[in-house]
Motif scaffolding. Structure first.
Motif, short mmCIF file in Angstrom:
data_model
loop_
_atom_site.label_atom_id
_atom_site.label_comp_id
_atom_site.label_asym_id
_atom_site.label_seq_id
_atom_site.Cartn_x
_atom_site.Cartn_y
_atom_site.Cartn_z
N LEU A 29 0.83 -1.21 0.00
CA LEU A 29 0.00 0.00 0.00
C LEU A 29 0.86 1.26 0.00
O LEU A 29 0.56 2.24 -0.71
CB LEU A 29 -0.92 0.02 1.22
N ILE A 30 1.91 1.26 0.79
CA ILE A 30 2.79 2.43 0.86
C ILE A 30 3.46 2.69 -0.48
O ILE A 30 3.54 3.83 -0.95
CB ILE A 30 3.85 2.23 1.96
N LEU A 31 3.92 1.62 -1.15
CA LEU A 31 4.56 1.79 -2.45
C LEU A 31 3.56 2.33 -3.49
O LEU A 31 3.90 3.23 -4.27
CB LEU A 31 5.14 0.46 -2.93
N VAL A 32 2.35 1.78 -3.49
CA VAL A 32 1.31 2.28 -4.39
C VAL A 32 1.04 3.76 -4.11
O VAL A 32 0.96 4.60 -5.03
CB VAL A 32 0.02 1.46 -4.24
N TYR A 33 0.90 4.08 -2.85
CA TYR A 33 0.63 5.45 -2.41
C TYR A 33 1.77 6.39 -2.83
O TYR A 33 1.52 7.49 -3.35
CB TYR A 33 0.47 5.45 -0.89
N LEU A 34 3.03 5.95 -2.65
CA LEU A 34 4.17 6.80 -2.96
C LEU A 34 4.29 7.06 -4.46
O LEU A 34 4.57 8.19 -4.88
CB LEU A 34 5.45 6.17 -2.43
N VAL A 35 4.11 6.03 -5.27
CA VAL A 35 4.20 6.21 -6.73
C VAL A 35 3.12 7.17 -7.21
O VAL A 35 3.40 8.12 -7.98
CB VAL A 35 4.09 4.85 -7.45
N ILE A 69 -6.30 -1.09 -2.15
CA ILE A 69 -5.36 -0.67 -3.19
C ILE A 69 -5.91 0.54 -3.94
O ILE A 69 -5.20 1.52 -4.21
CB ILE A 69 -5.08 -1.81 -4.17
N VAL A 70 -7.20 0.48 -4.27
CA VAL A 70 -7.86 1.61 -4.93
C VAL A 70 -7.77 2.85 -4.05
O VAL A 70 -7.47 3.96 -4.52
CB VAL A 70 -9.33 1.28 -5.26
N ALA A 71 -8.03 2.66 -2.77
CA ALA A 71 -7.95 3.78 -1.83
C ALA A 71 -6.52 4.34 -1.77
O ALA A 71 -6.33 5.55 -1.69
CB ALA A 71 -8.40 3.33 -0.45
N GLY A 72 -5.53 3.45 -1.83
CA GLY A 72 -4.14 3.91 -1.82
C GLY A 72 -3.81 4.77 -3.02
O GLY A 72 -3.10 5.78 -2.91
N VAL A 73 -4.33 4.38 -4.19
CA VAL A 73 -4.10 5.18 -5.41
C VAL A 73 -4.77 6.54 -5.28
O VAL A 73 -4.16 7.59 -5.57
CB VAL A 73 -4.62 4.43 -6.64
N LEU A 74 -6.04 6.55 -4.86
CA LEU A 74 -6.77 7.81 -4.71
C LEU A 74 -6.11 8.73 -3.69
O LEU A 74 -5.97 9.94 -3.91
CB LEU A 74 -8.22 7.53 -4.29
#
Length: 416
Positions: free
Chosen positions: A278-284, A331-336
């Motif tokens: 989640l952190i990696l998705v969020y950071l990218v 995961i969707v929430a992490g992207v948003l």
């Protein structure tokens, strides 16, 4: 031609707070790259202790009381920053060293932060570690106010989105790179603190040494004014500050307790690994959005709309976690959340520099904003909500807070 922002009032004209000065010349790509590298060094010192290094050190010093010890040390650092940032900002505005007031305070701050930082990891007493980290926090405060003020001092309005992105994107990179260094490359606790300190000290040197600071313009000392025009300038600044505090607090409410959400609500077998993903998705997502947001806000000269959109995306992320508690939805929430916060990082700093009411007190005023941003609002809200309810209610509260942050930005009248 002037740095004064006109007040949109039909009946009043704001008196000038200081003598007019020419808008800064455009900065080069090299300046922006160097500025971003300096922020990279700062974010290494700022992000890693709270995210990992303090808790890891606490588990080594006192395994039985690691949660309490780590929490105390992190709270102490935040408290020192809250107190010292406005004071250092006030001093920075009033200093005039030959090397440049912003550069001098930034370089001094990096030295004051990195030297004690290097020795934190070898401490066997948490009290001594806390003492060193208090000095680190003072150095961090000096860097924060001086680098922040450089945007308003040296960057024209049409490039402030890019400069704000150069401030925000390195936060994402520093967290990702720093975590790899301290968890994979340098696993020894003592050496990890020393290595991060060395990288953080070297990172800003090319920028601080290669790009001279423009001479301080001769300005009249600001006078105390009681007119409604002067108050209007600080009113817009106040609304911008409130918007930043609310959006940041809501974001922290949503992210601080993600590990417990993954383990207690989703009941994942390996919540730590899931959190890493989640952190990696969020950071990218955050890094890309911050870069794009800086370019777009400069081209459109629109600040408020982008801040509101960034808040709305983070609201959607929080509501997704609240009402669709599944692994894929997280995961969707992490992207948003990443896109929303990355956009916010770039645009909000540009907005704040646009509404600074007095060019003679920029570091002090930005220091007040950064001080308010470090108030432990998220921790208090999280503790209160989770004491009486659950994670659904927690993320609803986070959504409401961020929505308010996106709404109050429209109380600002002096920028689009």
């Amino acid at each position: 031609m002037t740095t004064e922002i006109p007040v949109p009032s039909e009946t009043e004209t704001a008196p000038a707070v200081s003598t007019p000065s020419l808008e800064p010349s455009r900065v080069s790509r090299g300046w922006l790259l160097g500025f971003g590298t300096a922020w990279f060094g700062f974010w290494l010192l700022m992000m890693l202790p709270g995210q990992f290094m303090v808790m890891k050190l606490a588990s080594v010093i006192d395994p039985a009381a690691k949660i309490g010890v780590g929490s105390i040390v992190i709270a102490e650092m935040a408290s020192v920053i809250v107190v010292s940032v406005p004071i250092i900002g006030w001093l920075c505005d009033r200093s005039s060293p030959r090397f440049g007031r912003r550069r001098t305070w930034a370089l001094g701050g990096f030295v004051a932060a990195t030297v004690p930082f290097a020795f934190v990891g070898v401490q066997t007493s948490w009290q001594l570690a806390a003492l060193l980290l208090a000095v680190v926090a003072i150095g961090q405060s000096a860097v924060l106010v001086s680098l922040s003020a450089m945007i308003a001092d040296q960057v024209p309005i049409g490039q402030r989105g890019r400069a704000s992105a150069a401030m925000g994107v390195p936060q994402v990179i520093a967290l990702a790179v720093g975590m790899i260094v301290v968890t994979e490359l340098v696993r020894d606790v003592g050496w990890s603190w020393a290595v991060i300190a060395a990288i953080a000290l070297v990172s800003p040197l090319p920028f601080l040494l290669a790009y001279p600071e423009p001479a301080i313009a001769q300005r009249a000392r600001p006078e105390r004014r009681r007119s409604s025009g002067w108050l209007h300038g600080y009113r817009d600044f106040g609304w911008a500050t409130l918007s930043r505090v609310l959006v940041n607090a809501g974001n922290l409410v949503g992210t601080t307790y993600l590990l417990y959400f993954l383990s207690d609500v989703l009941e994942l077998e390996n919540p730590e690994s899931a959190l890493t993903v989640l952190i990696l998705v969020y950071l990218v997502a955050s890094g890309l959005a911050s870069w794009a947001g800086g370019l777009l806000t400069d081209r459109t000269r629109s600040r408020r709309t982008f801040v509101a959109v960034s808040a709305a995306l983070q609201v959607l992320a929080a509501l997704t976690l609240a009402f669709v508690p599944t692994s894929s939805a997280s995961i969707v929430a992490g992207v948003l959340l990443g896109i929303g916060y990355g956009l916010f990082l770039a645009v909000d700093q540009a907005l704040l520099t646009d509404v600074l009411p007095d060019e003679a007190t920029r570091a002090r005023d930005l220091g007040i904003v950064n001080s308010a941003q470090h108030l432990p609002i998220a921790a208090l809200i999280g503790w209160l909500v989770l004491s009486v309810a659950g994670f659904t209610e927690l993320y609803i509260v986070a959504a409401v807070i961020m929505a308010l942050g996106g709404i109050v930005v429209y109380r600002i009248r002096s920028v689009r």
